[in-house]
Design an enzyme around this catalytic site. Structure first.
Site, PDB file in Angstrom:
ATOM      1  N   GLY A 188      55.912  12.806 -11.853  1.00  0.00           N
ATOM      2  CA  GLY A 188      54.512  12.556 -11.733  1.00  0.00           C
ATOM      3  C   GLY A 188      54.052  11.513 -11.167  1.00  0.00           C
ATOM      4  N   ILE A 192      49.175   7.444 -14.388  1.00  0.00           N
ATOM      5  CA  ILE A 192      49.951   6.945 -15.528  1.00  0.00           C
ATOM      6  C   ILE A 192      51.589   6.884 -14.877  1.00  0.00           C
ATOM      7  CG2 ILE A 192      51.123   7.523 -17.683  1.00  0.00           C
ATOM      8  CD1 ILE A 192      48.293   9.033 -18.440  1.00  0.00           C
ATOM      9  N   GLY A 193      52.119   7.715 -14.138  1.00  0.00           N
ATOM     10  CA  GLY A 193      53.363   7.649 -13.728  1.00  0.00           C
ATOM     11  C   GLY A 193      53.685   6.285 -12.784  1.00  0.00           C
ATOM     12  N   GLU A 211      57.492  14.046  -7.380  1.00  0.00           N
ATOM     13  CA  GLU A 211      55.971  14.395  -7.277  1.00  0.00           C
ATOM     14  C   GLU A 211      55.979  15.967  -6.566  1.00  0.00           C
ATOM     15  OE1 GLU A 211      52.712  13.870  -8.485  1.00  0.00           O
ATOM     16  OE2 GLU A 211      52.563  15.753  -7.549  1.00  0.00           O
ATOM     17  N   LEU A 326      39.118   9.857 -18.675  1.00  0.00           N
ATOM     18  CA  LEU A 326      39.010   8.410 -18.676  1.00  0.00           C
ATOM     19  C   LEU A 326      38.356   7.400 -19.761  1.00  0.00           C
ATOM     20  CD1 LEU A 326      38.056   7.832 -14.742  1.00  0.00           C
ATOM     21  CD2 LEU A 326      40.330   7.054 -15.761  1.00  0.00           C
ATOM     22  N   ALA A 327      38.561   6.571 -20.270  1.00  0.00           N
ATOM     23  CA  ALA A 327      38.007   5.914 -21.445  1.00  0.00           C
ATOM     24  C   ALA A 327      36.548   5.471 -21.064  1.00  0.00           C
ATOM     25  CB  ALA A 327      38.758   4.690 -21.797  1.00  0.00           C
ATOM     26  N   HIS A 451      31.807 -18.171  -1.737  1.00  0.00           N
ATOM     27  CA  HIS A 451      32.918 -18.311  -0.914  1.00  0.00           C
ATOM     28  C   HIS A 451      33.801 -19.478  -1.472  1.00  0.00           C
ATOM     29  CE1 HIS A 451      35.478 -19.098   2.530  1.00  0.00           C
ATOM     30  NE2 HIS A 451      35.249 -20.331   2.452  1.00  0.00           N
TER      31      HIS A 451
HETATM   32  C1  LIG Z   1      49.509   5.255 -20.494  1.00  0.00           C
HETATM   33  C2  LIG Z   1      47.786   5.596 -20.551  1.00  0.00           C
HETATM   34  C3  LIG Z   1      47.043   4.815 -19.755  1.00  0.00           C
HETATM   35  C4  LIG Z   1      45.828   4.942 -19.544  1.00  0.00           C
HETATM   36  N1  LIG Z   1      45.206   3.997 -18.866  1.00  0.00           N
HETATM   37  C5  LIG Z   1      43.855   4.064 -18.786  1.00  0.00           C
HETATM   38  C6  LIG Z   1      43.008   3.253 -18.216  1.00  0.00           C
HETATM   39  O1  LIG Z   1      43.398   2.272 -17.665  1.00  0.00           O
HETATM   40  N2  LIG Z   1      41.790   3.659 -18.067  1.00  0.00           N
HETATM   41  C7  LIG Z   1      41.040   4.555 -18.613  1.00  0.00           C
HETATM   42  O2  LIG Z   1      39.945   4.607 -18.285  1.00  0.00           O
HETATM   43  N3  LIG Z   1      41.864   5.461 -19.215  1.00  0.00           N
HETATM   44  C8  LIG Z   1      43.170   5.317 -19.240  1.00  0.00           C
HETATM   45  N4  LIG Z   1      43.871   6.225 -20.019  1.00  0.00           N
HETATM   46  C9  LIG Z   1      43.085   7.415 -20.666  1.00  0.00           C
HETATM   47  C10 LIG Z   1      42.268   7.143 -21.897  1.00  0.00           C
HETATM   48  O3  LIG Z   1      43.388   6.589 -22.729  1.00  0.00           O
HETATM   49  C11 LIG Z   1      41.626   8.206 -22.189  1.00  0.00           C
HETATM   50  O4  LIG Z   1      40.787   8.804 -21.322  1.00  0.00           O
HETATM   51  C12 LIG Z   1      40.551   7.969 -23.502  1.00  0.00           C
HETATM   52  O5  LIG Z   1      41.427   7.382 -24.509  1.00  0.00           O
HETATM   53  C13 LIG Z   1      40.093   9.325 -24.008  1.00  0.00           C
HETATM   54  O6  LIG Z   1      39.345   8.974 -24.703  1.00  0.00           O
HETATM   55  P1  LIG Z   1      38.804  10.028 -26.107  1.00  0.00           P
HETATM   56  O7  LIG Z   1      37.976   9.322 -27.132  1.00  0.00           O
HETATM   57  O8  LIG Z   1      38.242  11.170 -25.592  1.00  0.00           O
HETATM   58  O9  LIG Z   1      40.079  10.742 -26.635  1.00  0.00           O
HETATM   59  P2  LIG Z   1      41.514   9.782 -27.505  1.00  0.00           P
HETATM   60  O10 LIG Z   1      41.591   8.468 -27.007  1.00  0.00           O
HETATM   61  O11 LIG Z   1      42.354  10.584 -27.093  1.00  0.00           O
HETATM   62  O12 LIG Z   1      41.014   9.898 -29.032  1.00  0.00           O
HETATM   63  C14 LIG Z   1      40.744  10.948 -29.558  1.00  0.00           C
HETATM   64  C15 LIG Z   1      41.097  10.562 -31.219  1.00  0.00           C
HETATM   65  O13 LIG Z   1      40.824  11.661 -31.903  1.00  0.00           O
HETATM   66  C16 LIG Z   1      41.743  12.013 -32.949  1.00  0.00           C
HETATM   67  N5  LIG Z   1      41.493  13.292 -33.431  1.00  0.00           N
HETATM   68  C17 LIG Z   1      42.086  14.516 -32.769  1.00  0.00           C
HETATM   69  N6  LIG Z   1      41.896  15.430 -33.462  1.00  0.00           N
HETATM   70  C18 LIG Z   1      41.210  15.198 -34.737  1.00  0.00           C
HETATM   71  C19 LIG Z   1      40.893  15.718 -35.797  1.00  0.00           C
HETATM   72  N7  LIG Z   1      41.005  17.111 -35.873  1.00  0.00           N
HETATM   73  N8  LIG Z   1      40.569  14.827 -36.985  1.00  0.00           N
HETATM   74  C20 LIG Z   1      40.608  13.587 -36.830  1.00  0.00           C
HETATM   75  N9  LIG Z   1      40.864  13.058 -35.811  1.00  0.00           N
HETATM   76  C21 LIG Z   1      41.445  13.625 -34.654  1.00  0.00           C
HETATM   77  C22 LIG Z   1      43.106  11.627 -32.352  1.00  0.00           C
HETATM   78  O14 LIG Z   1      43.969  11.128 -33.523  1.00  0.00           O
HETATM   79  C23 LIG Z   1      42.503  10.250 -31.453  1.00  0.00           C
HETATM   80  O15 LIG Z   1      42.701   9.203 -32.206  1.00  0.00           O
HETATM   81  C24 LIG Z   1      45.004   6.078 -20.174  1.00  0.00           C
HETATM   82  C25 LIG Z   1      46.074   7.041 -21.044  1.00  0.00           C
HETATM   83  C26 LIG Z   1      47.166   6.791 -21.013  1.00  0.00           C
HETATM   84  C27 LIG Z   1      48.024   7.832 -21.853  1.00  0.00           C
END
Ligand SMILES: Cc1cc2nc3c(=O)[nH]c(=O)nc-3n(C[C@H](O)[C@H](O)[C@H](O)COP(=O)(O)OP(=O)(O)OC[C@H]3O[C@@H](n4cnc5c(N)ncnc54)[C@H](O)[C@@H]3O)c2cc1C
Length: 478
Positions: A188, A192-193, A211, A326-327, A451
């Site tokens: 991939g 992330i890859g 890929e 995305l976060a 600058h």
């Molecule tokens: C290696 C990697 C690098 C990344 N780098 C970036 C970056 O640089 N910038 C960026 O914007 N994004 C990045 N991302 C993506 C980013 O981490 C996610 O888009 C973001 O965390 C999503 O947020 P979220 O709150 O939707 O879900 P998540 O962060 O996945 O959080 C969901 C939470 O819900 C909990 N949960 C799930 N089901 C239940 C349940 N039934 N009961 C209780 N708790 C539950 C889980 O345990 C988890 O802690 C990266 C992802 C990875 C894997």
């Protein structure tokens, strides 16, 4: 008796914890349920982003880049750095410490804002009741006026390369290697890859990225993607496009991967293999059959533009719903939903969510690509500026890449900003601010930029849109 809340949030990732804090700030009685077990065997907040995503990957990217610079790039500055070595366990431990500080910080923020934390698994029942199953198996029912589901995503696994304990890993495993693999395979060539491949390549691994698609970074502007492929290949990443993995065999702590490409069936042996083919929404045991919440055909919780699900008072945000995983997208959806629950008219601009790949040079963009605008039949003017012509980039010996500004040919309104180069993520954010306020390329060009800065490359690219760049020859003179 069950506890009653104005808002119950399921999941404490960047979507859920931000939504919970904002809801509590707005005076709503708020609870947040999380089940993620951290390294110390306890529930930790922060989700994928803080524990196994954005933050730990950036910690390793920064550490590995410093090592690479010390080894390869100091000499040009006249700095002699002999005998530079790497202590991988120390690097990985530093990353773990950052994660610990940040996740602990969320717990402190919850306390400061009066968010009630529940540890365990949350499940939405009918009538906005939420069942919490604690780690000890004890079940509690919460009554909620509003529910926000923020259960996130997890890595996709593929049958030809099933994960093993330590040879075939997903992104989480790739953050924990305790030594540098001699030969590393990555399935991939997505964000992330490329990021994880870069970490281990900088530390000395021979990295091959397989890929399946023929096109590199299809979501990026084609000019930027082309430049990225050139630069990353020059750095030593062996990126093989059109390579579809069909099988893998683990033997003696090595994995032989079978894949097909234009030349037919191929085999490559690696010491470690990272599977980074995407992420899928987490919905397992999340919704009772009579909860009323519907899932779309791709497995995401179905929501409208305001993150409302099919049940009034139930919302879903972040990776578990449509759109970019995305976060910052998750967090802004969290804020929007909390504010709408509190009666505000908040909304979010889905057209201006920046994307970043934290390789070096970074690759980042916001708005539309030149090819997508052309496909829509929009006439555009384009300005580019190479970092090779930037005084600041030269001073830093960091001159790969360019800034590209795309504007509507009729109105001059900026429609896209695309960067490959040093601090691309920060530069693109400036583009996003300009675009949010409806800036024209001329507006950006008329602004005073400090600058010498890398930002001047954005200024010059904006000027170049109308043929007014000063520090390069303009293609169009106007
Ligand atoms: C290696 C990697 C690098 C990344 N780098 C970036 C970056 O640089 N910038 C960026 O914007 N994004 C990045 N991302 C993506 C980013 O981490 C996610 O888009 C973001 O965390 C999503 O947020 P979220 O709150 O939707 O879900 P998540 O962060 O996945 O959080 C969901 C939470 O819900 C909990 N949960 C799930 N089901 C239940 C349940 N039934 N009961 C209780 N708790 C539950 C889980 O345990 C988890 O802690 C990266 C992802 C990875 C894997």
């Amino acid at each position: 008796m069950s506890q009653k809340f104005d808002v119950v949030v399921i999941g404490a990732g960047p979507g859920g914890y931000v939504a919970a804090i904002r809801a509590a700030q707005l005076g709503l009685k708020t609870a947040c349920i999380e089940k993620f077990i951290g390294k110390e065997g306890k529930v930790v907040l922060g989700g994928t982003c803080l524990n196994v995503g954005c933050i730990p990957s950036k910690a390793l990217l920064d550490s590995s880049y410093k090592y690479h610079e010390a080894k390869e790039a100091f000499a040009v500055h006249g700095i002699e750095a002999k005998g530079v070595t790497i202590d991988v366990p120390a690097m990985v431990a530093r990353k773990a410490n950052i994660v610990k500080n940040l996740t602990g910080g969320i717990a402190t923020l919850f306390k400061a804002n009066g968010v009630t934390s529940f540890e365990g698994h949350g499940k939405l029942l009918a009538n906005k009741q939420v069942e919490v199953t604690g780690l000890d198996g004890k079940v509690e029912i919460l009554e909620a006026e509003n529910v926000i589901i923020a259960s996130g995503s997890k890595p996709v696994e593929i049958p030809p390369a099933p994960l093993t304990d330590d040879v075939i890993v997903d992104s989480t495993g790739a953050l924990e290697f305790q030594s540098v693999p001699k030969k590393l395979g990555v399935i991939g060539a997505g964000v992330i890859g490329l990021e994880l491949g870069s970490v281990w390549a900088r530390l000395g691994a021979e990295v091959t990225v397989l890929e399946a698609l023929d096109k590199f970074l299809p979501a990026a502007d084609e000019q930027i993607a082309k430049e990225a492929l050139k630069v990353l290949t020059k750095q030593g990443l062996n990126i093989r496009l059109g390579a579809r993995v069909t099988g893998s065999e683990v033997k003696k702590k090595q994995v032989t991967v079978t894949f097909t490409d234009a030349n037919g069936e191929q085999k490559e042996t690696f010491d470690k293999l990272i599977v980074a083919v995407g992420r899928r929404p987490v919905t397992a045991n999340l919704l009772a059959a009579d909860s009323g919440v519907t899932i779309d055909e791709r497995g995401f919780i179905f929501v409208d533009d305001h993150c409302k699900t099919s049940v009034p008072g139930v919302y879903a945000i972040g990776d578990v719903v449509r759109g970019a995983m995305l976060a910052h997208k998750a967090s802004e959806e969290g804020v929007m939903v909390a504010e709408r629950i509190a009666g505000h008219k908040a909304q979010m601009n889905y057209d201006l969510i920046p994307s970043v790949i934290y390789t070096h040079p970074e690759i980042a963009w916001v708005g539309k690509s030149e090819q997508s605008l052309k496909a829509e039949g929009v006439e555009v003017n384009v300005g580019t500026f190479p970092f090779a012509a930037s005084g600041r980039a030269m001073a830093a010996n960091d001159t790969a890449g360019l800034v590209k500004v795309i504007a509507d040919a009729k109105t001059d309104r900026v429609l896209g900003v695309h960067v490959i180069g040093p601090s691309a993520a920060e530069l693109v954010q400036q583009g996003a601010i300009a675009m949010e306020f409806g800036s024209s390329a001329e507006d950006l060009g008329m602004m005073v930029f400090s600058h010498p800065t890398l930002s001047e490359a954005l200024h010059e690219a904006a000027l170049a849109v109308n043929g007014h760049a000063i520090h390069i020859a303009n293609r169009k003179k106007r």
